[in-house]
Design an enzyme around this catalytic site. Structure first.
Site: not given
Length: 146
Positions: A70, A72, A98, A101
């Protein structure tokens, strides 16, 4: 810093994060993230495969491959490779984080998260708030249509 000035900076960095998302090779969703500290971008990331892997995020069934990072996570691991510290920084991310993260954001010492689109699940943002991290939603489309 005044509330209006902070809001203006948040909007500008959020636009930059959305532009950065365009670097993603992912087809289903392109996500961009910036980590800003003392008005300086100290890291950036977008969702994609790990370094050295093919730039294809989805499998033959159009499902996201399990090893796709992801935005992040990419930004946090990138700052970990640098001489910068994310302690007390703000993360600008185009989609709310999410839960996985969110855990990384907490552990990285990031104190504010500003996002533009709501993720289908809200447990990541809820975990951030529970950890005392300021979570701010900015609707870029609303701002651009003013």
């Amino acid at each position: 810093m005044g509330e209006d000035k902070q809001r203006l900076l948040d909007e500008r960095y959020m636009r930059m994060a959305s532009i950065w998302a365009e670097n993603s090779y992912c087809k289903r969703r392109k996500v961009g993230a910036l980590i800003v500290k003392d008005k300086m971008i100290i890291s950036d990331g977008y969702n994609g495969t790990p370094s050295g892997f093919e730039n294809i995020c989805e499998d033959e069934n159009d499902e996201t491959k399990p090893y796709v990072l992801h935005a992040e996570a990419n930004a946090i691991t990138k700052v970990a490779q640098s001489h910068n510290s994310s302690m007390g920084a703000t993360m600008y991310v185009t989609t709310s984080p999410c839960i996985e993260c969110a855990k990384l954001i907490i552990q990285a010492g990031i104190k504010r998260v500003v996002y533009n689109q709501r993720y289908r699940r809200s447990d990541g943002a809820e975990l951030l708030e529970r950890a005392g991290i300021e979570v701010v939603y900015i609707d870029l489309e609303e701002i651009e249509n003013k």
